[in-house]
Design a protein around this motif. Structure first.
Motif, PDB file in Angstrom:
ATOM      1  N   ASN A  23      39.356  37.216  27.356  1.00 32.91           N
ATOM      2  CA  ASN A  23      39.833  37.602  28.685  1.00 32.91           C
ATOM      3  C   ASN A  23      41.245  38.202  28.655  1.00 32.91           C
ATOM      4  OD1 ASN A  23      40.949  35.110  28.024  1.00 32.91           O
ATOM      5  ND2 ASN A  23      40.992  34.397  30.142  1.00 32.91           N
ATOM      6  N   ARG A  24      41.746  38.529  27.481  1.00 41.55           N
ATOM      7  CA  ARG A  24      43.056  39.172  27.360  1.00 41.55           C
ATOM      8  C   ARG A  24      42.870  40.573  26.794  1.00 41.55           C
ATOM      9  NH1 ARG A  24      46.391  33.906  25.307  1.00 41.55           N
ATOM     10  NH2 ARG A  24      45.962  32.736  27.204  1.00 41.55           N
ATOM     11  N   TRP A  25      43.398  41.543  27.514  1.00 40.62           N
ATOM     12  CA  TRP A  25      43.226  42.949  27.169  1.00 40.62           C
ATOM     13  C   TRP A  25      44.566  43.670  27.236  1.00 40.62           C
ATOM     14  CZ3 TRP A  25      38.290  45.598  26.889  1.00 40.62           C
ATOM     15  CH2 TRP A  25      37.201  44.758  26.988  1.00 40.62           C
ATOM     16  N   LEU A  26      44.587  44.892  26.770  1.00 42.04           N
ATOM     17  CA  LEU A  26      45.741  45.771  26.884  1.00 42.04           C
ATOM     18  C   LEU A  26      45.407  46.797  27.958  1.00 42.04           C
ATOM     19  CD1 LEU A  26      48.507  46.487  25.568  1.00 42.04           C
ATOM     20  CD2 LEU A  26      47.248  48.158  24.213  1.00 42.04           C
ATOM     21  N   LEU A  27      46.235  46.872  28.993  1.00 38.68           N
ATOM     22  CA  LEU A  27      46.029  47.846  30.068  1.00 38.68           C
ATOM     23  C   LEU A  27      46.935  49.042  29.809  1.00 38.68           C
ATOM     24  CD1 LEU A  27      44.968  48.708  32.885  1.00 38.68           C
ATOM     25  CD2 LEU A  27      46.896  47.472  33.861  1.00 38.68           C
ATOM     26  N   GLY A  35      50.601  47.253  28.591  1.00 40.53           N
ATOM     27  CA  GLY A  35      50.981  45.858  28.426  1.00 40.53           C
ATOM     28  C   GLY A  35      49.747  44.978  28.449  1.00 40.53           C
ATOM     29  N   ARG A  36      49.921  43.761  27.999  1.00 38.51           N
ATOM     30  CA  ARG A  36      48.800  42.815  27.955  1.00 38.51           C
ATOM     31  C   ARG A  36      48.536  42.238  29.340  1.00 38.51           C
ATOM     32  NH1 ARG A  36      51.185  41.495  22.730  1.00 38.51           N
ATOM     33  NH2 ARG A  36      49.712  42.179  21.157  1.00 38.51           N
ATOM     34  N   VAL A  37      47.241  42.085  29.646  1.00 39.70           N
ATOM     35  CA  VAL A  37      46.821  41.568  30.946  1.00 39.70           C
ATOM     36  C   VAL A  37      45.736  40.520  30.772  1.00 39.70           C
ATOM     37  CG1 VAL A  37      47.391  43.684  32.198  1.00 39.70           C
ATOM     38  CG2 VAL A  37      45.102  43.409  31.249  1.00 39.70           C
ATOM     39  N   LEU A  38      45.540  39.727  31.822  1.00 37.57           N
ATOM     40  CA  LEU A  38      44.479  38.733  31.875  1.00 37.57           C
ATOM     41  C   LEU A  38      43.375  39.269  32.775  1.00 37.57           C
ATOM     42  CD1 LEU A  38      43.619  35.753  31.203  1.00 37.57           C
ATOM     43  CD2 LEU A  38      44.577  35.162  33.433  1.00 37.57           C
ATOM     44  N   ILE A  39      42.139  39.171  32.297  1.00 34.18           N
ATOM     45  CA  ILE A  39      40.969  39.625  33.043  1.00 34.18           C
ATOM     46  C   ILE A  39      40.258  38.413  33.638  1.00 34.18           C
ATOM     47  CG2 ILE A  39      38.716  40.771  32.802  1.00 34.18           C
ATOM     48  CD1 ILE A  39      41.110  42.629  32.505  1.00 34.18           C
ATOM     49  N   ASP A  40      39.742  38.543  34.858  1.00 38.43           N
ATOM     50  CA  ASP A  40      38.995  37.476  35.508  1.00 38.43           C
ATOM     51  C   ASP A  40      37.690  37.226  34.749  1.00 38.43           C
ATOM     52  OD1 ASP A  40      36.697  36.802  37.590  1.00 38.43           O
ATOM     53  OD2 ASP A  40      38.578  35.993  38.375  1.00 38.43           O
ATOM     54  N   GLU A  41      37.526  36.027  34.200  1.00 39.98           N
ATOM     55  CA  GLU A  41      36.349  35.701  33.385  1.00 39.98           C
ATOM     56  C   GLU A  41      35.046  35.756  34.179  1.00 39.98           C
ATOM     57  OE1 GLU A  41      36.626  32.551  30.327  1.00 39.98           O
ATOM     58  OE2 GLU A  41      38.642  32.257  31.140  1.00 39.98           O
ATOM     59  N   ASP A  42      35.058  35.279  35.411  1.00 45.93           N
ATOM     60  CA  ASP A  42      33.838  35.282  36.219  1.00 45.93           C
ATOM     61  C   ASP A  42      33.373  36.702  36.530  1.00 45.93           C
ATOM     62  OD1 ASP A  42      33.753  32.498  36.263  1.00 45.93           O
ATOM     63  OD2 ASP A  42      34.975  32.385  38.085  1.00 45.93           O
ATOM     64  N   SER A  43      34.321  37.570  36.883  1.00 48.98           N
ATOM     65  CA  SER A  43      33.968  38.963  37.152  1.00 48.98           C
ATOM     66  C   SER A  43      33.448  39.645  35.898  1.00 48.98           C
ATOM     67  CB  SER A  43      35.181  39.732  37.684  1.00 48.98           C
ATOM     68  OG  SER A  43      35.553  39.259  38.948  1.00 48.98           O
ATOM     69  N   VAL A  51      41.552  42.883  36.681  1.00 46.64           N
ATOM     70  CA  VAL A  51      42.829  42.378  36.178  1.00 46.64           C
ATOM     71  C   VAL A  51      43.364  41.321  37.130  1.00 46.64           C
ATOM     72  CG1 VAL A  51      45.202  42.992  35.598  1.00 46.64           C
ATOM     73  CG2 VAL A  51      43.343  44.556  35.025  1.00 46.64           C
ATOM     74  N   VAL A  52      43.677  40.149  36.592  1.00 44.07           N
ATOM     75  CA  VAL A  52      44.254  39.059  37.387  1.00 44.07           C
ATOM     76  C   VAL A  52      45.765  39.230  37.464  1.00 44.07           C
ATOM     77  CG1 VAL A  52      44.570  36.560  37.548  1.00 44.07           C
ATOM     78  CG2 VAL A  52      42.400  37.498  36.734  1.00 44.07           C
ATOM     79  N   HIS A  53      46.407  39.385  36.311  1.00 42.01           N
ATOM     80  CA  HIS A  53      47.846  39.623  36.245  1.00 42.01           C
ATOM     81  C   HIS A  53      48.224  40.136  34.858  1.00 42.01           C
ATOM     82  CE1 HIS A  53      47.606  35.364  34.817  1.00 42.01           C
ATOM     83  NE2 HIS A  53      48.434  35.833  33.894  1.00 42.01           N
ATOM     84  N   ALA A  54      49.440  40.640  34.769  1.00 43.72           N
ATOM     85  CA  ALA A  54      49.981  41.099  33.490  1.00 43.72           C
ATOM     86  C   ALA A  54      50.790  39.967  32.876  1.00 43.72           C
ATOM     87  CB  ALA A  54      50.875  42.312  33.708  1.00 43.72           C
ATOM     88  N   PHE A  55      50.884  39.967  31.548  1.00 43.83           N
ATOM     89  CA  PHE A  55      51.717  38.994  30.855  1.00 43.83           C
ATOM     90  C   PHE A  55      53.130  39.518  30.653  1.00 43.83           C
ATOM     91  CE2 PHE A  55      47.475  37.638  29.307  1.00 43.83           C
ATOM     92  CZ  PHE A  55      47.517  36.342  29.766  1.00 43.83           C
TER      93      PHE A  55
END
Length: 76
Positions: A23-27, A35-43, A51-55
């Motif tokens: 669930n961690r990607w590069l946007l 930058g690295r971001v967190l993706i919503d696992e359920d979606s 994208v949930v938020h950026a790190f």
């Protein structure tokens, strides 16, 4: 390659960040910033990457909330 495509076509791109976390990607933003971001696992399980938020701050995504990663994950 993702930066070139994003700039040329004015699109955002999500690229695997190479980590073991699915669930961690590069946007990559339309201006080529990234930058690295967190993706919503359920979606993602439903076939949609949201994208949930950026790190870390991403200059081309100023509207995106930034939540620093936990201490144990700061070096990835």
């Amino acid at each position: 390659m993702a930066v070139t495509l994003a700039r040329t076509f004015g699109v955002r791109a999500l690229v695997d960040d190479g980590s073991i976390y699915p669930n961690r990607w590069l946007l990559v933003s339309t201006d080529g910033s990234s930058g690295r971001v967190l993706i919503d696992e359920d979606s993602a399980a439903d076939g949609s990457l949201r994208v949930v938020h950026a790190f870390e701050p991403i200059s081309g995504e100023r509207h995106l909330a930034v939540v620093p990663p936990p201490d144990w994950a700061r070096d990835w």
